[in-house]
Design an enzyme around this catalytic site. Structure first.
Site, PDB file in Angstrom:
ATOM      1  N   TYR A 125       0.847  -1.196   0.000  1.00  0.00           N
ATOM      2  CA  TYR A 125       0.000   0.000   0.000  1.00  0.00           C
ATOM      3  C   TYR A 125       0.882   1.246   0.000  1.00  0.00           C
ATOM      4  CZ  TYR A 125      -3.656  -3.295   1.392  1.00  0.00           C
ATOM      5  OH  TYR A 125      -4.524  -4.352   1.443  1.00  0.00           O
ATOM      6  N   ASN A 148     -12.341  -1.794  -5.588  1.00  0.00           N
ATOM      7  CA  ASN A 148     -12.040  -2.079  -6.994  1.00  0.00           C
ATOM      8  C   ASN A 148     -13.229  -2.774  -7.658  1.00  0.00           C
ATOM      9  OD1 ASN A 148     -11.027  -2.903  -9.475  1.00  0.00           O
ATOM     10  ND2 ASN A 148      -9.401  -4.171  -8.631  1.00  0.00           N
ATOM     11  N   CYS A 156      -5.637  -5.862  -7.949  1.00  0.00           N
ATOM     12  CA  CYS A 156      -5.458  -5.354  -6.588  1.00  0.00           C
ATOM     13  C   CYS A 156      -4.986  -6.453  -5.638  1.00  0.00           C
ATOM     14  CB  CYS A 156      -6.730  -4.691  -6.087  1.00  0.00           C
ATOM     15  SG  CYS A 156      -8.173  -5.746  -6.116  1.00  0.00           S
ATOM     16  N   HIS A 157      -5.109  -7.720  -6.051  1.00  0.00           N
ATOM     17  CA  HIS A 157      -4.608  -8.819  -5.206  1.00  0.00           C
ATOM     18  C   HIS A 157      -3.086  -8.783  -5.093  1.00  0.00           C
ATOM     19  CE1 HIS A 157      -4.688 -10.351  -9.353  1.00  0.00           C
ATOM     20  NE2 HIS A 157      -3.586 -11.020  -9.010  1.00  0.00           N
ATOM     21  N   GLU A 183       0.018 -16.826 -10.001  1.00  0.00           N
ATOM     22  CA  GLU A 183       1.028 -15.965 -10.608  1.00  0.00           C
ATOM     23  C   GLU A 183       2.454 -16.369 -10.257  1.00  0.00           C
ATOM     24  OE1 GLU A 183       0.292 -11.792 -10.231  1.00  0.00           O
ATOM     25  OE2 GLU A 183      -1.772 -11.993 -10.939  1.00  0.00           O
TER      26      GLU A 183
END
Length: 193
Positions: A125, A148, A156-157, A183
């Site tokens: 953040y 979001n 946003c993850h 990912e």
């Protein structure tokens, strides 16, 4: 809500829709490995990819975008195909257009910055706040990410509290961890030593 319920809701809210004219907003769902995602697509792009329930998303889109909402596979199927490819690890960058009209101007700034965070990496953040030139706006950045409207596609993850703490996510901590595992490769933990 069943698909029959959605069809009935669509007929009630868009009584002129007879299937010959494309609706302003295509509306549907995708059941994936992180739960059900509610999708809404305008002529400009994906306006919602949300973990919220269908009624909530439908009402918000109806109030803030257009009340002419219906099923339109020509617009929904490309989004579903890309999400399926992403979840299976075959897609790293979404090509579908996004429409951030459900986000506030500040949230749009934050979400557009999120699009620059590379696949397979995480940021904090604090780093996002610094990148947008608002280093003290940590809470506002968190609120923007929490709201979001285009989850997964706007990643946003990929924002974590720290190197060892995942932080919050609209889809919940299990969904966030699964997305990060996709990912990073299934065998590696998303965070920690």
């Amino acid at each position: 809500m069943s698909s029959g319920d959605i069809d009935a809701l669509l007929r009630v809210t868009s009584p002129t829709y007879v299937g010959k004219t494309s609706p302003d907003v295509a509306f549907g769902t995708l059941d994936g490995p992180v739960g059900r995602l509610v999708l809404a697509v305008t002529g400009r792009g994906v306006v919602a990819c949300s973990y919220e329930d269908e009624n909530t998303v439908f009402e918000r889109v109806s109030n803030e975008v257009s009340s002419f909402i219906g099923g339109d596979p020509r617009r929904l199927d490309p989004v579903r195909r890309e999400l399926d490819a992403y979840f299976s690890g075959r897609l790293r960058t979404f090509t579908v257009q996004i429409d951030l009209q459900l986000a506030t101007p500040f949230a749009r700034t934050v979400l557009q910055k999120m699009l620059t965070v590379p696949y397979g990496t995480v940021t904090t953040y604090r780093e996002i706040a610094e990148r947008i030139g608002r280093p003290r706006a940590l809470r506002a950045v968190g609120n923007a990410l929490g709201g979001n409207p285009v989850c997964v596609i706007v990643p946003c993850h990929r924002v974590v509290e720290s190197e060892t703490v995942l932080g919050g996510y609209a889809g919940g901590p299990v969904a966030k961890e699964r997305l990060l595992r996709v990912e990073r490769g299934a065998g590696r933990p998303p965070l920690g030593p």
